[in-house]
Design an enzyme around this catalytic site. Structure first.
Site, PDB file in Angstrom:
ATOM      1  N   GLN A  85      -8.483  10.478   8.548  1.00  0.00           N
ATOM      2  CA  GLN A  85      -8.436   9.051   8.909  1.00  0.00           C
ATOM      3  C   GLN A  85      -7.516   8.307   7.943  1.00  0.00           C
ATOM      4  O   GLN A  85      -7.298   7.111   8.108  1.00  0.00           O
ATOM      5  CB  GLN A  85      -9.843   8.445   8.857  1.00  0.00           C
ATOM      6  CG  GLN A  85     -10.822   9.121   9.804  1.00  0.00           C
ATOM      7  CD  GLN A  85     -12.249   8.698   9.524  1.00  0.00           C
ATOM      8  OE1 GLN A  85     -12.724   7.687  10.026  1.00  0.00           O
ATOM      9  NE2 GLN A  85     -12.929   9.472   8.708  1.00  0.00           N
ATOM     10  N   ASN A  86      -7.035   9.016   6.949  1.00  0.00           N
ATOM     11  CA  ASN A  86      -6.229   8.377   5.904  1.00  0.00           C
ATOM     12  C   ASN A  86      -4.782   8.230   6.361  1.00  0.00           C
ATOM     13  O   ASN A  86      -4.278   9.045   7.136  1.00  0.00           O
ATOM     14  CB  ASN A  86      -6.284   9.197   4.605  1.00  0.00           C
ATOM     15  CG  ASN A  86      -7.708   9.324   4.086  1.00  0.00           C
ATOM     16  OD1 ASN A  86      -8.585   8.524   4.434  1.00  0.00           O
ATOM     17  ND2 ASN A  86      -7.956  10.344   3.285  1.00  0.00           N
TER      18      ASN A  86
ATOM     19  N   ALA B 141     -15.399  14.711  -3.967  1.00  0.00           N
ATOM     20  CA  ALA B 141     -14.528  15.747  -3.401  1.00  0.00           C
ATOM     21  C   ALA B 141     -13.904  16.581  -4.508  1.00  0.00           C
ATOM     22  O   ALA B 141     -13.850  17.821  -4.416  1.00  0.00           O
ATOM     23  CB  ALA B 141     -13.438  15.069  -2.562  1.00  0.00           C
TER      24      ALA B 141
ATOM     25  N   HIS C 209      -5.399   7.927  12.424  1.00  0.00           N
ATOM     26  CA  HIS C 209      -5.098   6.491  12.317  1.00  0.00           C
ATOM     27  C   HIS C 209      -3.661   6.233  11.909  1.00  0.00           C
ATOM     28  O   HIS C 209      -3.343   5.181  11.341  1.00  0.00           O
ATOM     29  CB  HIS C 209      -6.071   5.830  11.319  1.00  0.00           C
ATOM     30  CG  HIS C 209      -7.490   5.882  11.795  1.00  0.00           C
ATOM     31  ND1 HIS C 209      -8.562   5.728  10.958  1.00  0.00           N
ATOM     32  CD2 HIS C 209      -8.008   6.106  13.033  1.00  0.00           C
ATOM     33  CE1 HIS C 209      -9.686   5.835  11.662  1.00  0.00           C
ATOM     34  NE2 HIS C 209      -9.386   6.080  12.923  1.00  0.00           N
TER      35      HIS C 209
ATOM     36  N   SER D  53     -17.274   7.379   5.445  1.00  0.00           N
ATOM     37  CA  SER D  53     -18.554   6.682   5.642  1.00  0.00           C
ATOM     38  C   SER D  53     -19.085   6.929   7.046  1.00  0.00           C
ATOM     39  O   SER D  53     -20.227   6.618   7.359  1.00  0.00           O
ATOM     40  CB  SER D  53     -18.352   5.180   5.424  1.00  0.00           C
ATOM     41  OG  SER D  53     -17.359   4.715   6.340  1.00  0.00           O
TER      42      SER D  53
ATOM     43  N   CYS E 149      14.317  -3.894  14.652  1.00  0.00           N
ATOM     44  CA  CYS E 149      14.584  -2.647  15.377  1.00  0.00           C
ATOM     45  C   CYS E 149      16.040  -2.616  15.862  1.00  0.00           C
ATOM     46  O   CYS E 149      16.490  -3.566  16.528  1.00  0.00           O
ATOM     47  CB  CYS E 149      13.635  -2.573  16.587  1.00  0.00           C
ATOM     48  SG  CYS E 149      14.048  -1.250  17.743  1.00  0.00           S
TER      49      CYS E 149
ATOM     50  N   CYS F 211      16.073  -2.613  20.062  1.00  0.00           N
ATOM     51  CA  CYS F 211      15.736  -3.752  20.933  1.00  0.00           C
ATOM     52  C   CYS F 211      15.658  -5.066  20.174  1.00  0.00           C
ATOM     53  O   CYS F 211      15.330  -6.101  20.744  1.00  0.00           O
ATOM     54  CB  CYS F 211      14.390  -3.489  21.630  1.00  0.00           C
ATOM     55  SG  CYS F 211      12.985  -3.712  20.519  1.00  0.00           S
TER      56      CYS F 211
ATOM     57  N   ARG G 187       0.842  -1.210   0.000  1.00  0.00           N
ATOM     58  CA  ARG G 187       0.000   0.000   0.000  1.00  0.00           C
ATOM     59  C   ARG G 187       0.866   1.245   0.000  1.00  0.00           C
ATOM     60  O   ARG G 187       0.591   2.230  -0.689  1.00  0.00           O
ATOM     61  CB  ARG G 187      -0.919   0.000   1.221  1.00  0.00           C
ATOM     62  CG  ARG G 187      -2.072  -0.962   1.121  1.00  0.00           C
ATOM     63  CD  ARG G 187      -2.876  -0.991   2.394  1.00  0.00           C
ATOM     64  NE  ARG G 187      -3.505   0.295   2.682  1.00  0.00           N
ATOM     65  CZ  ARG G 187      -4.088   0.584   3.848  1.00  0.00           C
ATOM     66  NH1 ARG G 187      -4.087  -0.303   4.824  1.00  0.00           N
ATOM     67  NH2 ARG G 187      -4.667   1.745   4.055  1.00  0.00           N
TER      68      ARG G 187
HETATM   69  P1  OAD Z   1     -14.726   4.202   3.793  1.00  0.00           P
HETATM   70  O1  OAD Z   1     -14.245   3.354   2.665  1.00  0.00           O
HETATM   71  O2  OAD Z   1     -15.451   3.565   4.960  1.00  0.00           O
HETATM   72  O3  OAD Z   1     -15.706   5.323   3.207  1.00  0.00           O
HETATM   73  C1  OAD Z   1     -15.328   6.051   2.074  1.00  0.00           C
HETATM   74  C2  OAD Z   1     -16.390   7.120   1.871  1.00  0.00           C
HETATM   75  O4  OAD Z   1     -15.969   7.951   0.808  1.00  0.00           O
HETATM   76  C3  OAD Z   1     -17.748   6.542   1.486  1.00  0.00           C
HETATM   77  O5  OAD Z   1     -18.754   7.184   2.262  1.00  0.00           O
HETATM   78  C4  OAD Z   1     -17.884   6.900   0.002  1.00  0.00           C
HETATM   79  O6  OAD Z   1     -19.240   7.181  -0.332  1.00  0.00           O
HETATM   80  C5  OAD Z   1     -17.063   8.168  -0.061  1.00  0.00           C
HETATM   81  N1  OAD Z   1     -16.476   8.453  -1.379  1.00  0.00           N
HETATM   82  C6  OAD Z   1     -16.116   7.588  -2.345  1.00  0.00           C
HETATM   83  N2  OAD Z   1     -15.588   8.254  -3.397  1.00  0.00           N
HETATM   84  C7  OAD Z   1     -15.601   9.585  -3.050  1.00  0.00           C
HETATM   85  C8  OAD Z   1     -15.187  10.783  -3.695  1.00  0.00           C
HETATM   86  N3  OAD Z   1     -14.650  10.763  -4.933  1.00  0.00           N
HETATM   87  N4  OAD Z   1     -15.351  11.959  -3.047  1.00  0.00           N
HETATM   88  C9  OAD Z   1     -15.908  11.991  -1.804  1.00  0.00           C
HETATM   89  N5  OAD Z   1     -16.325  10.888  -1.133  1.00  0.00           N
HETATM   90  C10 OAD Z   1     -16.161   9.704  -1.762  1.00  0.00           C
HETATM   91  O7  OAD Z   1     -13.460   5.012   4.319  1.00  0.00           O
HETATM   92  P2  OAD Z   1     -13.355   5.810   5.677  1.00  0.00           P
HETATM   93  O8  OAD Z   1     -14.647   6.441   6.102  1.00  0.00           O
HETATM   94  O9  OAD Z   1     -12.192   6.722   5.568  1.00  0.00           O
HETATM   95  O10 OAD Z   1      -9.617   2.699   9.886  1.00  0.00           O
HETATM   96  O11 OAD Z   1     -12.984   4.631   6.715  1.00  0.00           O
HETATM   97  C11 OAD Z   1     -12.662   5.016   8.020  1.00  0.00           C
HETATM   98  C12 OAD Z   1     -11.738   3.994   8.597  1.00  0.00           C
HETATM   99  O12 OAD Z   1     -12.231   2.656   8.361  1.00  0.00           O
HETATM  100  C13 OAD Z   1     -10.359   3.967   7.987  1.00  0.00           C
HETATM  101  O13 OAD Z   1      -9.552   4.999   8.471  1.00  0.00           O
HETATM  102  C14 OAD Z   1      -9.858   2.615   8.470  1.00  0.00           C
HETATM  103  C15 OAD Z   1     -11.096   1.777   8.200  1.00  0.00           C
HETATM  104  O14 OAD Z   1     -11.257   0.764   9.121  1.00  0.00           O
HETATM  105  C16 OAD Z   1      -8.494   2.038  10.351  1.00  0.00           C
HETATM  106  O15 OAD Z   1      -7.756   1.433   9.611  1.00  0.00           O
HETATM  107  C17 OAD Z   1      -8.299   2.136  11.835  1.00  0.00           C
END
Ligand code: OAD
Length: 258
Positions: free
Chosen positions: A107-108, A245, A125, A203, A161, A164, A76
């Protein structure tokens, strides 16, 4: 998805943005989607569609199969390095020209906000670029020898590491782990102190990050939601802009400061 040009920004949203001194932007994987980085839950591109989160994004998974987990995150990281910030990231980075204080709470785990030029960024995160020791938590800034792994057809295994001799892990927050305390406190403070919050590309399913929006709503902040789909955050929003976006953010900013 609606046509790019038929989205109008309500005047009240423009006025509130224009007179804001302090803006928070809460972003999720959706803002990086237009850079070609898969989101987590979008059916067609979902990152998890090839794996289950429990297999990879947990400390137990790393203890069970560190090469698999390390290799997936390295894949990734290398993929992110081939991508560029998109027009949505760039539009957010220009906000700082018009608003006294802009805090991006993301959150990215990619570095696209940084590369677009945003400067007050809180990674709730963690991120793919600050691996640290699984045991002693020291940051690791060594170089990864991909050639060695590829030439010997060996799996890429996590570095050791130097402090350690534990194994290095990705610098991200895994399921079941706490968010970095200092980052979380700063995020809460930023929401408390802001005039307006823009939610982009999340989301709203993962807490505590998603809880920042309810907090903003309780404090009667003006909330703008930008997402092509409905989410739980819609009910808190003063303005829902149904679109991507990359389409909405430039329109929003040019409507306020054309
Ligand atoms: P998600 O994949 O859950 O949600 C992505 C959101 O972006 C959805 O609501 C889509 O509708 C929206 N979307 C898709 N394309 C888009 C665009 N071009 N412009 C705007 N919005 C768009 O991702 P996150 O909400 O970021 O946590 O997920 C949150 C967390 O869930 C992540 O940080 C990760 C995951 O578990 C950890 O890893 C701890």
């Amino acid at each position: 998805m609606s046509d790019k040009n038929d989205i109008t920004i309500p005047v009240h949203a423009i006025r509130r943005l224009q007179c804001s001194e302090n803006v928070v932007v809460l972003t999720g994987a959706g803002i990086s989607a237009e850079s070609g980085i898969p989101t987590f839950r979008d059916a067609m591109t979902g990152l998890w569609e090839n794996y289950r989160a429990e297999e990879l994004a947990t400390p137990e998974a790393f203890l069970r199969d560190r090469n698999m987990v390390w290799g997936w995150y390295e894949q990734r990281r290398r993929e992110v390095m081939t991508k560029q910030p998109n027009i949505g990231h760039s539009a957010l980075a220009t906000l700082g020209k018009y608003i006294n204080e802009v805090t991006v709470i993301t959150q990215n785990v990619d570095d696209l906000h940084e590369r677009a030029g945003s400067n007050r960024i809180l990674h709730l995160h963690g991120n793919l670029f600050t691996p640290r020791c699984f045991d002693c938590d020291q940051l690791w800034n060594g170089m990864i020898d991909y050639q060695a792994a590829q030439s010997s057809n060996k799996e890429l295994s996590p570095p050791i590491c130097p402090h350690c001799h534990g194994f290095v892990r990705p610098g991200v927050v895994w399921f079941g782990e706490f968010l970095p305390e200092d980052i979380w406190r700063k995020a809460e403070r930023a929401v408390k102190n802001c005039d307006l919050i823009i939610i982009v590309g999340t989301s709203g399913l993962v807490y505590p990050a998603a809880g920042l929006v309810a907090m903003a709503n309780q404090d009667e902040k003006y909330i703008i939601q930008i997402n092509p789909r409905e989410t739980d955050h819609d009910k808190f929003a003063d303005c829902v802009l149904r679109g991507s976006a990359g389409t909405i953010l430039p329109k929003l900013i040019s409507a306020a400061w054309a």
